[in-house]
Every structure is written in structure tokens, then in C-alpha cells.
Design an enzyme around this catalytic site. Structure first.
Site, mmCIF file in Angstrom:
data_model
loop_
_atom_site.group_PDB
_atom_site.id
_atom_site.type_symbol
_atom_site.label_atom_id
_atom_site.label_comp_id
_atom_site.label_asym_id
_atom_site.label_seq_id
_atom_site.Cartn_x
_atom_site.Cartn_y
_atom_site.Cartn_z
ATOM 1 C CG HIS A 1 -6.265 3.507 -5.192
ATOM 2 N ND1 HIS A 1 -5.564 3.197 -6.338
ATOM 3 C CD2 HIS A 1 -5.349 3.627 -4.207
ATOM 4 C CE1 HIS A 1 -4.284 3.147 -6.052
ATOM 5 N NE2 HIS A 1 -4.116 3.392 -4.753
ATOM 6 C CE LYS B 1 5.701 5.414 -4.339
ATOM 7 N NZ LYS B 1 4.293 5.071 -4.080
ATOM 8 N NE ARG C 1 -1.666 -2.337 -0.012
ATOM 9 C CZ ARG C 1 -0.755 -1.903 -0.853
ATOM 10 N NH1 ARG C 1 -0.942 -2.038 -2.129
ATOM 11 N NH2 ARG C 1 0.352 -1.346 -0.426
ATOM 12 C CB SER D 1 -0.567 1.544 -8.242
ATOM 13 O OG SER D 1 -1.742 2.189 -7.860
#
Length: 165
Positions: free
Chosen positions: A17, A41, A90, A128
Site C-alpha cells: 500500500h 468484511k 498485484r 492485508s
């Protein structure tokens, strides 16, 4: 002044990040790191805690501001006067979802562009979720998160730590 939004849940913030935020700050005059509330979440850190971790991690980065938001990203970007959303990618698997979101945001706010920055090779695997998993088993996360907030993250996530319910 060109403003970009770097949105995410940042639960917790990782070096991946930070790389995207740092690179965005070189392109735009102002970067708003927008910490999202995602009801789908279950966050390990509260919105306020995530914002505070990001403030510590971005301290000294010129033109970078941390804020929380709830609702449509396209509306938030309009409210903040942003011309772009900056997202990190990514892998190819990230692209499909992010491309769909970019199209939706552009439809909701025709003045808004989405810019994708590819992650550096050393951060391709980093998320994360991975940090939380490694920390929950007492693993070393020091090479995955900013050093200035390592202790805060470990205290919450590491085995035997004071986990947030």
C-alpha cells in the site's frame, strides 16, 4: 491542483500500500488515502485505528492526507474534487475486479479516471489478509508493514495479543 484518491480498507496497511501511495504522490499534487468502510468484511482494526495507522505511516509525505469514507467512491471523489482514483495491481486476478470497478466509477462520475499502478515484484504476494494470517500465528511481519506501526499491528494481531472483537 490535481487530486487523486487512493482507496482501500487498509486492514492493516502494508508496504505494498505504501509503495502505491508514495508513487501516486509523485504524480499528483494531492493524494487522499481514503479508508473505506466495507460492511461485507469484518475488520481487525476499527476505521479510526486504520486511519491512525495510516497517518503514522504517511507522516512526512508531502501532499498526502488520510480520510475515512462510506458510500460510493465516485461520489466521494467528486466531493473531494479528485480527477483520478489510483489503485495498485498485484496480479492479473486483481485486474478483472478493478477494471469492473473502474467502469462503474466512470459511469457514476464521468469526470473521474482510474489509474492502475503495478506493484513492485517484492510486493506481488503481499496482502492485508496475508499479514493478518501470518501475525495471528505469531509469524514475523516486519518485512511486510511499515516499521513505525509494526508494534501497533503486532499488539492487535499476534497470538496472545489483544485482538479486536
Amino acid at each position: 491542483m490535481k487530486t487523486a484518491i487512493c482507496p482501500g480498507s487498509f486492514d492493516p496497511v502494508t508496504l505494498g500500500h505504501m509503495d502505491i501511495i508514495r508513487r501516486a504522490s509523485k504524480i499528483f499534487d494531492r493524494v487522499v488515502v481514503a479508508v473505506m468502510v466495507n460492511p461485507a468484511k469484518k475488520a481487525a482494526f476499527t476505521l479510526e485505528e486504520r486511519m491512525e495507522l495510516l497517518r503514522k505511516a504517511t507522516a512526512g509525505m508531502e501532499g498526502v492526507e488520510v480520510a475515512g469514507f462510506e458510500g460510493f467512491l465516485a461520489d466521494y471523489a467528486r466531493m473531494r474534487g479528485a480527477c483520478a482514483i489510483v489503485k495498485g495491481l498485484r496480479a492479473v486476478s486483481d485486474f478483472e475486479y478493478e477494471f469492473q470497478m473502474a467502469l462503474i466509477n466512470q459511469k457514476l462520475n464521468s469526470d473521474l479516471e482510474t489509474m492502475f499502478l503495478t506493484t513492485q515484484a517484492q510486493n506481488m504476494f503481499l496482502s492485508s489478509s496475508m499479514v493478518k494470517d501470518i501475525a495471528s500465528f505469531g509469524g514475523d511481519i516486519s518485512s511486510f508493514v511499515p516499521a513505525c506501526i509494526l508494534g501497533d499491528i503486532q499488539q492487535r494481531l499476534c497470538k496472545g495479543g489483544n485482538k479486536h472483537e
